[in-house]
Scaffold this motif. Sequence first.
Motif, mmCIF file in Angstrom:
data_model
loop_
_atom_site.group_PDB
_atom_site.id
_atom_site.type_symbol
_atom_site.label_atom_id
_atom_site.label_comp_id
_atom_site.label_asym_id
_atom_site.label_seq_id
_atom_site.Cartn_x
_atom_site.Cartn_y
_atom_site.Cartn_z
ATOM 1 N N GLN A 1 0.837 -1.201 0.000
ATOM 2 C CA GLN A 1 0.000 0.000 0.000
ATOM 3 C C GLN A 1 0.878 1.260 0.000
ATOM 4 O O GLN A 1 0.659 2.184 -0.776
ATOM 5 N N GLN A 2 1.908 1.270 0.832
ATOM 6 C CA GLN A 2 2.794 2.424 0.952
ATOM 7 C C GLN A 2 3.585 2.637 -0.339
ATOM 8 O O GLN A 2 3.638 3.741 -0.866
ATOM 9 N N SER A 3 4.199 1.571 -0.822
ATOM 10 C CA SER A 3 5.113 1.712 -1.957
ATOM 11 C C SER A 3 4.405 2.201 -3.212
ATOM 12 O O SER A 3 4.943 2.983 -3.972
ATOM 13 N N PHE A 4 3.203 1.693 -3.446
ATOM 14 C CA PHE A 4 2.528 2.036 -4.705
ATOM 15 C C PHE A 4 1.457 3.087 -4.503
ATOM 16 O O PHE A 4 0.790 3.493 -5.440
ATOM 17 N N ASN A 5 1.312 3.474 -3.219
ATOM 18 C CA ASN A 5 0.311 4.480 -2.893
ATOM 19 C C ASN A 5 -1.077 4.100 -3.394
ATOM 20 O O ASN A 5 -1.802 4.920 -3.962
ATOM 21 N N TYR A 6 -1.438 2.831 -3.240
ATOM 22 C CA TYR A 6 -2.783 2.403 -3.585
ATOM 23 C C TYR A 6 -3.754 2.936 -2.546
ATOM 24 O O TYR A 6 -3.388 3.175 -1.395
ATOM 25 N N GLN A 7 -5.015 3.063 -2.954
ATOM 26 C CA GLN A 7 -6.039 3.557 -2.026
ATOM 27 C C GLN A 7 -6.249 2.561 -0.879
ATOM 28 O O GLN A 7 -6.339 2.925 0.276
ATOM 29 N N HIS A 8 -6.307 1.277 -1.263
ATOM 30 C CA HIS A 8 -6.549 0.244 -0.252
ATOM 31 C C HIS A 8 -6.018 -1.085 -0.782
ATOM 32 O O HIS A 8 -6.093 -1.331 -1.978
ATOM 33 N N VAL A 9 -5.469 -1.896 0.111
ATOM 34 C CA VAL A 9 -4.959 -3.208 -0.292
ATOM 35 C C VAL A 9 -5.519 -4.243 0.676
ATOM 36 O O VAL A 9 -5.530 -4.010 1.891
ATOM 37 N N ASN B 1 -16.072 -22.775 1.508
ATOM 38 C CA ASN B 1 -16.072 -22.118 0.205
ATOM 39 C C ASN B 1 -16.208 -20.601 0.350
ATOM 40 O O ASN B 1 -16.894 -19.946 -0.416
ATOM 41 N N GLN B 2 -15.562 -20.081 1.376
ATOM 42 C CA GLN B 2 -15.554 -18.639 1.576
ATOM 43 C C GLN B 2 -14.126 -18.125 1.542
ATOM 44 O O GLN B 2 -13.169 -18.898 1.666
ATOM 45 N N MET B 3 -14.024 -16.788 1.394
ATOM 46 C CA MET B 3 -12.706 -16.159 1.481
ATOM 47 C C MET B 3 -12.676 -15.326 2.752
ATOM 48 O O MET B 3 -13.655 -14.661 3.088
ATOM 49 N N ILE B 4 -11.569 -15.392 3.441
ATOM 50 C CA ILE B 4 -11.444 -14.637 4.685
ATOM 51 C C ILE B 4 -10.375 -13.578 4.484
ATOM 52 O O ILE B 4 -9.298 -13.884 3.959
ATOM 53 N N MET B 5 -10.652 -12.358 4.903
ATOM 54 C CA MET B 5 -9.653 -11.331 4.782
ATOM 55 C C MET B 5 -8.661 -11.426 5.936
ATOM 56 O O MET B 5 -9.038 -11.402 7.094
ATOM 57 N N LYS B 6 -7.390 -11.584 5.576
ATOM 58 C CA LYS B 6 -6.348 -11.821 6.582
ATOM 59 C C LYS B 6 -5.651 -10.537 6.985
ATOM 60 O O LYS B 6 -5.158 -10.408 8.096
ATOM 61 N N ALA B 7 -5.525 -9.597 6.015
ATOM 62 C CA ALA B 7 -4.801 -8.368 6.314
ATOM 63 C C ALA B 7 -5.236 -7.289 5.344
ATOM 64 O O ALA B 7 -5.644 -7.601 4.226
ATOM 65 N N ARG B 8 -5.194 -6.038 5.781
ATOM 66 C CA ARG B 8 -5.566 -4.933 4.905
ATOM 67 C C ARG B 8 -4.865 -3.673 5.362
ATOM 68 O O ARG B 8 -4.451 -3.549 6.510
ATOM 69 N N ALA B 9 -4.734 -2.735 4.408
ATOM 70 C CA ALA B 9 -4.139 -1.448 4.718
ATOM 71 C C ALA B 9 -4.715 -0.419 3.762
ATOM 72 O O ALA B 9 -4.966 -0.739 2.595
ATOM 73 N N GLY B 10 -4.970 0.797 4.250
ATOM 74 C CA GLY B 10 -5.494 1.849 3.386
ATOM 75 C C GLY B 10 -6.745 2.486 3.954
ATOM 76 O O GLY B 10 -7.045 2.320 5.147
ATOM 77 N N VAL B 11 -7.505 3.159 3.120
ATOM 78 C CA VAL B 11 -8.599 4.005 3.612
ATOM 79 C C VAL B 11 -9.763 3.227 4.225
ATOM 80 O O VAL B 11 -10.497 3.754 5.036
ATOM 81 N N TYR B 12 -9.936 1.991 3.838
ATOM 82 C CA TYR B 12 -11.116 1.269 4.347
ATOM 83 C C TYR B 12 -10.814 0.366 5.545
ATOM 84 O O TYR B 12 -11.617 -0.497 5.882
ATOM 85 N N GLU B 13 -9.659 0.582 6.148
ATOM 86 C CA GLU B 13 -9.270 -0.290 7.275
ATOM 87 C C GLU B 13 -10.396 -0.477 8.283
ATOM 88 O O GLU B 13 -10.643 -1.580 8.761
ATOM 89 N N LYS B 14 -11.093 0.651 8.585
ATOM 90 C CA LYS B 14 -12.150 0.575 9.603
ATOM 91 C C LYS B 14 -13.346 -0.230 9.116
ATOM 92 O O LYS B 14 -14.007 -0.903 9.889
#
Lengths: 555, 120
Positions: free
Chosen positions: A187-195, A205-218
Amino acid sequence: MKNTEQNLYHVLTTQRASLLSEWQRRVRHTSVLQLREDFDGHAPDDVLEEFFDLIVTQITTKQEYHLLRQRIFSGEINAFSPDAACRLLIALKKTVLKRLKNFTHNAEAIFDEILLRISAYYHEMRYRNLAQSQSQNLRQRNIEIARLLAVEKQRAAHLTTNNRIAQMALSTLDPDEIFRRIVHEVQQSFNYQHVSLYFVETHSNQMIMKARAGVYEKHFPEGYRQNVGEGIVGHVVASGNPIMANDVGNDPRRIIAFPQEKNTRAELCVPIKTADRVLGALDVLSRKKNGFNWTDVQSLTVLTDQLAWVIHNAHLFQETRELQDELVQSERLSVIGEMSARIAHEIRNPLATIGGFARSLQRAPTPDRIDTAARIISCEVTRLEELLTDILNYTRPRELELEPVNLPDLITDVYHQVGEGLEDRGIAYRQNAPSDLPETPVDPAQFKQVLINIFKNAFQAMPNGGKLHVHIRKKENQPHIEIEIRDTGPGIPAEIQDEIFKPYFTTKTTGTGLGLVISKQIVERHEGTLSFASHSDSGASIFIHLPDLSSRRPL
Amino acid sequence: MKNILIADDDQNLALLYEQELTDEGYRVDVVHDAQTAIERVKENPPDLLILDIRMPGMDGIEALNHILGINNQLPVILNTAYSNHKDNYLTWSANAYVVKSSDLSKLKTAINDVLTGEEV
Ligand SMILES: Nc1ncnc2c1ncn2[C@@H]1O[C@H](COP(=O)(O)OP(=O)(O)O)[C@@H](O)[C@H]1O
Ligand SMILES: [Mg+2]
């Protein structure tokens, strides 16, 4: 009071302090008061009573009893009529025997307790060692992964981010932590909005979010779930192909989880996969329409390939952890088993002997039996004391207190101390040392212990006599001092050479198997080494190498 | 008079047994390792063998199997410092299993029971 009685009184009082402390040392937990009570019940008459009081607190060993007995018989203490003397002796003997029985009884309880503590301590240590060696295995695997990562790294040489991520993957073992850091880094290096990083949970058969960074963290807490096949990420996971949605606002596959997501205009999602399986996906967002191009796809693909390895590693980590737990559990059991068998043997035998002889004397105190019993009892008590010292030394190493000493003198002292009473064994002792040997900084008490253990082994190896040579060497230009202690016993058979430094390994009936272990520990704490050589024809040599600390460390 | 053979590497303890059992009216013979015990059983079988388990060289359990191979009628009492050997099924062929203690009455009872044919 008559003169001789005063003498006796004097002898007993002057020795009081040392005898008392000796006794207390011996039976710390048996109360002296208890013994006094035991005895008072047997006090035969007024004349002796005064003495009994003293004697009870002071006659604490068989030797002392014998000394007094001798004094009374030799007439040194002739204040008593033969009759009174006999009664005194009988009373004394009863006290001593009672004490011995009490001692045995208490000692059994105390030793049970010690046994428990030692095995608790010991398996804790084993656990630590084991955990350490296991994490070394993990490190080994990580090196393997590092090697593989390095290959990947080459492919992605133009992306510094990837290098940093590869570094991260190596520097920490906790996979969750790695994922968090990777996502932040991207997120920092490429300055993406959210990763965000998703994993597939196969059974649901589900996906679980393990980690995130950026504007939608909350808005997207870790652990957020989504079905495979739904949304952009769901499609990527289902198909195993990346999706670059540069106008995501108009993409029918998109799901909007909360209103603010409207601020996102472009989305790029790349699968994380091994050759045969999709493990998850890395999803990045941009505020700008057409925010992504094929360079992004490429670099993220390189990244997700590495991530696949990290995840693989994480699985290994988990498996190893479980395996380790199992191992530790079974190790623990066998260690406790071995420990208790060993200690039970080392303690119960002498206790059974001491108690057995004490009982037999109580029943039939014939003079010849008293002598044998006294000799055996004191010998068995010494054996227990030595065992205790060894165990304590082994389980509770003390801090070093270094002090420059003259090694040849120290060694000679110890030789005489250990060899005392063995003069008739026919041991020829020789000691050589260079004349310019500097004083060596060692912890004198602990270093003596090392020498005592080694000398004892040497004596025990030569029950019918032999030669004992100590060579102290200091080579020019070499920073250490070598002490070789060589005997002419049978040597150390090849089959047991791997065993002799293991705790509790012994080939002797009354050995503790701790002498060499303790010695090695102590020498190593002096930053030295302890090793041995077995000369097939002519006995064994123990080598102590000590660094010449005097040149390095001012004292 | 019944003959008892004691095999125990601990010399002092063996001496105690010798003294105590002689007092009880047995004829006692002592050896300090398993190998000698086996030879003694071959040459001159006792009425009862008291066998320690933990001995340097061959241990008591191994010796027990050898000895029963030579003479499976010989009564044997295992006498050891460690109660957990009881879990080892190889010890079950002994007539009795006694844990060493300063109180010899258990051992004496076991001896008496084994010699008079009352299995314990
Ligand atoms: N000088 C020696 N000659 C032959 N064997 C030795 C010698 N020193 C040690 N050993 C062997 O190493 C074993 C372990 O020694 P140690 O740790 O001191 O325990 P212990 O003396 O209580 O048996 C001994 O039982 C013996 O078999
Ligand atoms: Mg030793």
